[in-house]
Write an enzyme that holds these catalytic residues in place. Structure first.
Site, PDB file in Angstrom:
ATOM      1  N   ASP A  16       0.874  -1.221   0.087  1.00 55.22           N
ATOM      2  CA  ASP A  16      -0.147  -0.055   0.111  1.00 55.22           C
ATOM      3  C   ASP A  16       0.797   1.192   0.081  1.00 55.22           C
ATOM      4  O   ASP A  16       0.480   2.122   0.691  1.00 55.22           O
ATOM      5  CB  ASP A  16      -0.951   0.034   1.173  1.00 55.22           C
ATOM      6  CG  ASP A  16      -2.010  -1.110   1.213  1.00 55.22           C
ATOM      7  OD1 ASP A  16      -1.965  -1.922   0.443  1.00 55.22           O
ATOM      8  OD2 ASP A  16      -2.824  -1.234   2.166  1.00 55.22           O
ATOM      9  N   ASP A  55      -4.592  -0.855  -1.570  1.00 56.37           N
ATOM     10  CA  ASP A  55      -5.837  -0.656  -1.067  1.00 56.37           C
ATOM     11  C   ASP A  55      -6.676  -0.015  -1.967  1.00 56.37           C
ATOM     12  O   ASP A  55      -6.264   1.050  -2.610  1.00 56.37           O
ATOM     13  CB  ASP A  55      -5.693   0.526   0.207  1.00 56.37           C
ATOM     14  CG  ASP A  55      -6.740  -0.108   1.333  1.00 56.37           C
ATOM     15  OD1 ASP A  55      -7.054  -0.808   1.638  1.00 56.37           O
ATOM     16  OD2 ASP A  55      -6.986   1.173   1.987  1.00 56.37           O
ATOM     17  N   HIS A  57     -10.496   0.631  -2.683  1.00 57.41           N
ATOM     18  CA  HIS A  57     -12.057   0.670  -2.301  1.00 57.41           C
ATOM     19  C   HIS A  57     -13.062   1.420  -3.434  1.00 57.41           C
ATOM     20  O   HIS A  57     -12.677   2.070  -3.826  1.00 57.41           O
ATOM     21  CB  HIS A  57     -12.221   1.470  -0.989  1.00 57.41           C
ATOM     22  CG  HIS A  57     -11.329   1.014   0.036  1.00 57.41           C
ATOM     23  ND1 HIS A  57     -11.077  -0.454   0.509  1.00 57.41           N
ATOM     24  CD2 HIS A  57     -10.582   1.834   0.862  1.00 57.41           C
ATOM     25  CE1 HIS A  57     -10.217  -0.346   1.283  1.00 57.41           C
ATOM     26  NE2 HIS A  57      -9.879   0.914   1.814  1.00 57.41           N
ATOM     27  N   SER A  63     -15.324   0.640   5.357  1.00 61.03           N
ATOM     28  CA  SER A  63     -14.417   1.450   6.324  1.00 61.03           C
ATOM     29  C   SER A  63     -14.437   2.867   6.339  1.00 61.03           C
ATOM     30  O   SER A  63     -13.932   3.457   7.278  1.00 61.03           O
ATOM     31  CB  SER A  63     -13.002   0.921   6.078  1.00 61.03           C
ATOM     32  OG  SER A  63     -12.439   1.631   4.833  1.00 61.03           O
ATOM     33  N   HIS A  74     -10.722   6.937   1.514  1.00 59.40           N
ATOM     34  CA  HIS A  74      -9.323   7.092   0.915  1.00 59.40           C
ATOM     35  C   HIS A  74      -9.094   6.098  -0.196  1.00 59.40           C
ATOM     36  O   HIS A  74     -10.003   4.924  -0.191  1.00 59.40           O
ATOM     37  CB  HIS A  74      -8.361   6.602   2.187  1.00 59.40           C
ATOM     38  CG  HIS A  74      -8.452   5.439   2.746  1.00 59.40           C
ATOM     39  ND1 HIS A  74      -9.481   5.050   3.714  1.00 59.40           N
ATOM     40  CD2 HIS A  74      -8.137   4.055   2.513  1.00 59.40           C
ATOM     41  CE1 HIS A  74      -9.407   3.852   4.087  1.00 59.40           C
ATOM     42  NE2 HIS A  74      -8.728   3.201   3.226  1.00 59.40           N
ATOM     43  N   LYS A  99      -7.031  -5.159  -2.804  1.00 59.37           N
ATOM     44  CA  LYS A  99      -7.682  -5.823  -1.851  1.00 59.37           C
ATOM     45  C   LYS A  99      -8.861  -4.708  -1.265  1.00 59.37           C
ATOM     46  O   LYS A  99      -8.554  -3.540  -1.581  1.00 59.37           O
ATOM     47  CB  LYS A  99      -6.702  -6.011  -0.726  1.00 59.37           C
ATOM     48  CG  LYS A  99      -6.252  -4.893  -0.174  1.00 59.37           C
ATOM     49  CD  LYS A  99      -4.972  -5.258   0.971  1.00 59.37           C
ATOM     50  CE  LYS A  99      -4.045  -4.280   1.499  1.00 59.37           C
ATOM     51  NZ  LYS A  99      -4.982  -2.927   2.050  1.00 59.37           N
ATOM     52  N   GLU A 106     -13.777  -5.436   4.420  1.00 60.68           N
ATOM     53  CA  GLU A 106     -12.757  -4.689   4.822  1.00 60.68           C
ATOM     54  C   GLU A 106     -11.326  -5.788   4.844  1.00 60.68           C
ATOM     55  O   GLU A 106     -11.995  -6.901   5.100  1.00 60.68           O
ATOM     56  CB  GLU A 106     -12.659  -4.073   6.217  1.00 60.68           C
ATOM     57  CG  GLU A 106     -11.181  -3.555   6.761  1.00 60.68           C
ATOM     58  CD  GLU A 106     -10.896  -2.481   5.761  1.00 60.68           C
ATOM     59  OE1 GLU A 106     -10.761  -2.522   4.758  1.00 60.68           O
ATOM     60  OE2 GLU A 106     -10.416  -1.193   6.504  1.00 60.68           O
ATOM     61  N   ALA A 134       0.538   0.452   6.216  1.00 62.99           N
ATOM     62  CA  ALA A 134       1.170   1.100   7.498  1.00 62.99           C
ATOM     63  C   ALA A 134       1.486   0.142   8.227  1.00 62.99           C
ATOM     64  O   ALA A 134       0.886  -1.075   8.741  1.00 62.99           O
ATOM     65  CB  ALA A 134      -0.011   1.917   8.111  1.00 62.99           C
ATOM     66  N   CYS A 138      -2.037  -2.571   7.615  1.00 59.68           N
ATOM     67  CA  CYS A 138      -1.736  -3.565   6.633  1.00 59.68           C
ATOM     68  C   CYS A 138      -0.586  -4.221   6.438  1.00 59.68           C
ATOM     69  O   CYS A 138      -0.513  -5.441   5.913  1.00 59.68           O
ATOM     70  CB  CYS A 138      -2.132  -2.643   5.231  1.00 59.68           C
ATOM     71  SG  CYS A 138      -3.924  -2.413   5.042  1.00 59.68           S
TER      72      CYS A 138
HETATM   73  C1  VGL Z   1      -4.743   0.802   5.592  1.00 59.26           C
HETATM   74  C2  VGL Z   1      -6.233   1.899   7.210  1.00 59.26           C
HETATM   75  C3  VGL Z   1      -7.252   1.797   6.097  1.00 59.26           C
HETATM   76  C4  VGL Z   1      -3.111   0.556   5.584  1.00 59.26           C
HETATM   77  C5  VGL Z   1      -5.755   0.653   4.938  1.00 59.26           C
HETATM   78  O1  VGL Z   1      -2.772   0.237   4.303  1.00 59.26           O
HETATM   79  O2  VGL Z   1      -2.452   0.249   6.489  1.00 59.26           O
HETATM   80  N1  VGL Z   1      -4.809   1.463   7.014  1.00 59.26           N
HETATM   81  N2  VGL Z   1      -6.896   1.054   5.072  1.00 59.26           N
HETATM   82 ZN    ZN Z   2      -8.301   1.395   3.436  1.00 62.49          ZN
END
Ligand code: VGL
Ligand code: ZN
Length: 192
Positions: A16, A55, A57, A63, A74, A99, A106, A134, A138
């Site tokens: 990500d 990520d 979406h 989420s 996001h 994903k 989620e 992060a 993830c």
């Molecule tokens: C993530 C929060 C929401 C990540 C993804 O990539 O860590 N964190 N969606």
């Molecule tokens: Zn996300």
């Protein structure tokens, strides 16, 4: 310590590294863009199987805060915020794995709801090097699922950053990964 890369058995998973998770993005991870040099260093050394997760979406993902979730909107599929960081060496990425692509699901882990484990196994991969964003979401989920799927997992500690919603989340995530048998390395310890 150095880690000799076996082209047949080692894969790199860049988690990500997208604009929305970097400063100026919709869900910025503090110093998120600091993972890019280490990710690029690893991409330059792993000759074959390099994977980037995104990520990815739909516009009304569960989420998101407007949908009752915990995150600002996001990484909406196809938008500029969902693009890879502009300095990431995308030319070296072999597979892209998207994903959390449906409204109701989620998925923090690159393995959740994807074919990633089966594809890595089919390719003969045994060890995963993991970096990206992060640490406490993830990256952690991907590293832990990698262990559950039977892979050796090495975390590139200079090429991860945490959201740290609560102070200590980063340390907690590192401890959880360590307890699951994830070992640490630095991107400059990888050798071709
Ligand atoms: C993530 C929060 C929401 C990540 C993804 O990539 O860590 N964190 N969606
Ligand atoms: Zn996300």
């Amino acid at each position: 310590m150095s880690f000799h890369i076996d082209p047949q058995a080692d894969a790199l998973i860049v988690v990500d590294v997208q604009r929305d998770f970097c400063p100026g993005g919709a869900l910025p991870v503090p110093n998120g863009d600091a993972v890019v040099p280490g990710a690029n260093r690893a991409l330059a050394v792993v000759p074959w199987l390099t994977v980037a997760t995104r990520d990815w979406h739909p516009p009304a993902h569960c989420s998101f805060i407007p949908q009752g979730g915990i995150w600002p909107v996001h990484c909406v599929a196809g938008t500029p915020g969902a693009a890879f960081h502009p300095d990431l060496d995308v030319g070296r990425i072999r597979w892209i794995v998207d994903k959390a692509t449906t409204r109701e699901m989620e998925a923090y882990s690159g393995f959740q709801g994807t074919e990633l484990a089966a594809r890595l196994t089919a390719a003969g991969i045994r060890r995963l090097f993991v970096c990206g964003l992060a640490t406490d979401y993830c990256v952690k989920a991907t590293a832990l699922d990698g262990r559950r799927a039977g892979f050796e997992v090495v975390l590139l500690t200079d090429a991860i950053r945490a959201v740290e919603v609560k102070p200590g989340d980063s340390e907690g995530a590192l401890a959880e990964m360590r307890a699951a048998g994830v070992s640490p390395a630095r991107s400059d310890e990888l050798r071709a």
